[in-house]
Scaffold this active site. Structure first.
Site, short mmCIF file in Angstrom:
data_model
loop_
_atom_site.label_atom_id
_atom_site.label_comp_id
_atom_site.label_asym_id
_atom_site.label_seq_id
_atom_site.Cartn_x
_atom_site.Cartn_y
_atom_site.Cartn_z
N ASP A 12 0.78 -1.25 0.00
CA ASP A 12 0.00 0.00 0.00
C ASP A 12 0.81 1.29 0.00
O ASP A 12 0.47 2.23 0.75
CB ASP A 12 -0.97 0.01 1.20
CG ASP A 12 -2.02 -1.09 1.12
OD1 ASP A 12 -2.01 -1.88 0.17
OD2 ASP A 12 -2.86 -1.17 2.04
N LYS A 110 -7.08 -4.84 -3.09
CA LYS A 110 -7.86 -5.38 -1.98
C LYS A 110 -8.79 -4.33 -1.43
O LYS A 110 -8.55 -3.13 -1.60
CB LYS A 110 -6.93 -5.91 -0.89
CG LYS A 110 -6.03 -4.83 -0.35
CD LYS A 110 -5.03 -5.39 0.64
CE LYS A 110 -4.17 -4.27 1.18
NZ LYS A 110 -4.93 -3.21 1.90
N CYS A 155 -2.20 -2.85 7.56
CA CYS A 155 -2.08 -3.78 6.43
C CYS A 155 -0.81 -4.60 6.47
O CYS A 155 -0.82 -5.77 6.07
CB CYS A 155 -2.26 -3.02 5.12
SG CYS A 155 -3.98 -2.47 4.94
C1 VGL Z 1 -4.82 0.63 5.64
C2 VGL Z 1 -6.40 1.52 7.02
C3 VGL Z 1 -7.36 1.43 6.05
C4 VGL Z 1 -3.40 0.21 5.44
C5 VGL Z 1 -5.78 0.51 4.64
O1 VGL Z 1 -2.94 0.15 4.28
O2 VGL Z 1 -2.72 -0.07 6.46
N1 VGL Z 1 -5.15 1.12 6.83
N2 VGL Z 1 -7.03 0.92 4.86
#
Ligand code: VGL
Ligand code: ZN
Length: 202
Positions: A12, A110, A155
């Site tokens: 991410d 995702k 994540c």
């Molecule tokens: C994430 C919160 C919401 C992450 C993704 O990538 O850690 N955290 N969506």
């Protein structure tokens, strides 16, 4: 060069998780130079991308009267409500421009189902609906994964725990991760990772 049974999983590293983004992780972009260097060490590189529909159930705005960072009960367990972030096809969901995306062998998107969040690269937050990453890594003969990216305490944490549960040897490079740190979640994540015998390296 690392052996062929090892993969790097880059979690991410998207504009919304970097400075100026909708759910900015403090110092998120600081890890990018190191991650780019790591891409040349591994023979298999997987990138994950948080990729939500606008009506996603993890967004506080989609729950009447709720504010970001409140916690609600969902059928699959408790859910932290987040600011609107990483909406599919928007600039916020795009990989950070400094990340060497051309070196990705495989991208996992995702959080695409509006009804369920997905922190882990392997399963949605029901801990049973697979993303397909386990099958992909198995088909490539991968036995060890190294995780880097954002956010350490969400994540990266859940991806590491699932990889461990699936039988991969797992290392988290803490210095190539940054955390959100909600109510001590960063320290809790370290404890959880260590309790699972996941290797933490700087
Ligand atoms: C994430 C919160 C919401 C992450 C993704 O990538 O850690 N955290 N969506
Ligand atoms: Zn998300």
């Amino acid at each position: 060069m690392r052996p062929a049974n090892e993969a790097l999983i880059v979690v991410d590293i998207q504009n919304d998780f970097c400075t100026g983004g909708a759910l900015a992780v403090p110092g998120g972009e600081e890890i990018i130079a190191r991650v780019n260097a790591l891409l040349d060490e591994f023979q298999l590189r997987v990138f994950t991308q948080d990729w939500h529909p606008a009506d996603h159930g993890s967004f506080a705005d989609n729950h009447e009267g709720r504010k970001p960072y409140e916690v609600i009960d969902m059928p699959y367990g408790s859910q932290i409500l987040w600011p609107v972030h990483c909406v599919a096809e928007t600039g916020g969901a795009a990989f950070h421009p400094d990340l060497d995306v051309a070196k990705a062998d495989h991208v996992v998107r995702k959080g695409t189902n509006p009804a369920i969040d997905s922190y882990s690269a392997f399963f949605e937050n029901d801990h049973e609906t697979p993303t397909g990453l386990d099958d992909y890594l198995s088909s490539k003969g991968i036995e060890k994964v190294t995780l880097v990216g954002l956010a350490t305490d969400f994540c990266v944490l859940y991806s590491a725990l699932d990889a461990n549960r699936l039988g991969y040897a797992v290392t988290v490079l803490e210095g190539a991760c940054r955390g959100i740190d909600l109510n001590g979640s960063l320290e809790d994540a370290r404890t959880t990772l260590l309790d699972a015998n996941i290797v933490l390296e700087p």
